[in-house]
Every structure is written in C-alpha cells, then in structure tokens.
Scaffold this active site. Sequence first.
Site: not given
Ligand SMILES: *Cc1c(COP(=O)(O)O)cnc(C)c1O
Length: 387
Positions: A71, A178, A200, A239, A325
């Site tokens: 993000t 992804q 993540h 940092t 939702c």
């Molecule tokens: C999860 C995701 C994001 C956001 O990533 P974060 O690291 O959670 O901020 C943006 N784009 C896609 C396609 C995602 O799957």
Amino acid sequence: MIYLDHHATTPVDPRVLDAMLPYFTRHFGNAASRNHAFGWAAEEAVEQARSQVARILGASAKELIFTSGATESINLAIKGAAEVYAAKGNHLITSAAEHKATLDTMAALEAKGFRVTVLGVDRYGRVRPDELEGALTPETILVSVIHGNNEVGTLQDLAALGRLCRAHGALFHVDAAQTVGKVPLDVEEMAIDLLSISGHKLYAPKGVGALYVRRKNPRVRLAPQMHGGGHERGLRSGTLNVPGIVGLGKACEVAMAEMSDEAVRVGALRDRLFEGLQAALPGVALNGHPTDRLPGNLNVSFEGVAGENLMSGLAGLAVSSGSACTSASLEPSHVLTAMGIPEDLIHGSIRFGLGRETTEAEIDRTLEIVITQVRKVREASPLNRTP
Ligand SMILES: *Cc1c(COP(=O)(O)O)cnc(C)c1O
C-alpha cells in the site's frame, strides 16, 4: 481450520523467521548508525536483503527501497511520480480490476485535479493492450496495472503493456503484491519502471514491503511522501525495519529457489480442487483466466447459491467470498463486476487461495465441506425448486 486465504496473507516461513530473529535481539542496531558495529551489522543485513529482493526482479540493488508494504509502495510510486512529472502532463491511467490501494490513490489524485482514465477489463480481468494504446496521450505521466489479480488470479501480459507505455513515454508501475515469488518477473523484459512488493503475501512478515524504482532508461524520479532523516536515498524517511527487511530478503531467496517446483505442486492441488468440484456439482463456473493465472488461485461461482448461505456453512474453512461485507449490506466485488460477472454469480462465488503449506488431505477435506454445503443450500433454496 483449513487456511485457504493466501491472497489475504501468508504465514511467515520458518526459514524466514530464523533469519529474522537475531535482528530483534543481538543485532538490534539502527542501520543508519554509522559510528559503531551495531549499526554496521544492521546496515550489512539490509544491503544483503536489498540484493536478494533485486535478484528476483532482475533489478540492481540500488533500485530498491524498503517500505511498510505494498500500500505504501503504491502510494509512493503513483503520488510521487504525479508530483514530479506534473509539469509534463496531468493524466494517469489504471484499470478497473486494481486493488483498492491503487484505485483510492488514483481517486485522491483526481480530487487534486489530475485526469484519471480507468480502463475496463475483459471477461478474465485483463487490460486489452489496444485499449491502453488508445488511452495513452502525450500528457500521460504514468500507467498503473496489477500483475496477478488478488481475487481471480489472472495475470496481465506485462511485456505487451510495458512496451506500449515505453513507446508513449509514460511510466509503467506494476502492483506485483500477488506475484513476486510466485511467477517469474523481469523488470527489463517487461519494461517496468516502478514495481510494488508486499512482504506478507510471500511468507515474510506484515509491515514490510519494497518499491522498485528504475535508475536508467529512463531514470525515474519520485517526490517522497514521508519526510525526515533522508533514509532510502531520501525517498522514504524513517528508521528501517531491519528484522522485517531481513525477512523480506530471505523470503525472496527461498522463493527464487523453489518457485518453479512450488508452482507445479500448488497448481496441481488447485486443479484437483476445481476438478473435484466440477465432478460432484453442476453449475460450477470458473472466474478468471483458465491458464494465465496464479498457481494458487481458484475463484468459482456456484449457480443458484446465495453467498451468505454458502459462507455460513463453511465454518472449518478460511476462504473469501465475492461479496465484501460493508456494514449491513453485501457489496459485490468490483473486480468480478468489471469482468461482467452477473451479480447473483458474484454473490455465489468463493475465492480459494492455496499456498506453500497446503496439503492434498486439506484439499480433499475442503471438497467434502464445500460439496456438502452447496448441495444443502441448493436443496433448501426456493430458486432451485421446480414450480
Ligand atoms: C495485499 C495487496 C496489496 C496491499 O499490500 P499491503 O502490503 O498489505 O499494504 C496491494 N495490492 C495487491 C494486489 C494485494 O494483494
């Protein structure tokens, strides 16, 4: 519980955690401390991670900056470029199948006076290259496209889109949250100028990410969105999250070594799931591209089944539905809507996201749970009773 929501997040790989642990305690230094060994150890670990992330993209280490996640990377790429290149033009292009991080960033810039074109997508969720070409103008600063769709898994033809952007002098930003570590990526072959990564989604922890920023042909300039101590070449002060960055680097190293085998294994499990559903149930429709998609993604609609009835019976399964939702109402997914999927099929859709730890036994158990529930809902539904 069976976890089949790897598009939402992934567990930290134990090898990634092992690599991170010393950087919480023994090597806790600030990577910006130049005067002692604590700082040097942290800085060395960060630079190793930078190389590990660069390698998986075919980039050079200097072209990567660390952030808190995709993000933040997306915000920095789009807002940062819009600010610097505003003198060149005020036009931005994206697609209707993007993540909210991109769509909302574009909306924020639109509110500030930029002109934003949101391209439609085909029934698989892909941007049509000819439509992109028609939308590009000399005022276009940047084009932002998602690589692997987080709902339906469809992969864009980045090389084709990148070539068009390059030919028209527009920067090409790719949301690869992804796809990094899941399918091959190459910033040179695909003519990518900016690329966002999320830790993540690839078995590293939450709260760490990276942004690739091309340094030559062309050299991309960005206006920082976070000001302070001038970290990360002044593009992202703050940092550094050393343990998280070490984890992201390790996750890229592991993924690079195992990506092709993992894609085959996970893809076979995904096919087993789809074939099992199709063999047992009529009216199962695949959402997304049949072949050009993420190995771990299966998004299907069950005809004549309402979403809330479907999900309520899947208590042992961690999956997502096609409706988000929002307070009291069920809002249909904007991605499936853009693909032209009818609203009843959107509400009857499930996204299965398979991953590194998914087993065959879990897929077989998932089949039992889903098949039983779909049959139950269909039997109870007045829609399915012949008058
Ligand atoms: C999860 C995701 C994001 C956001 O990533 P974060 O690291 O959670 O901020 C943006 N784009 C896609 C396609 C995602 O799957």
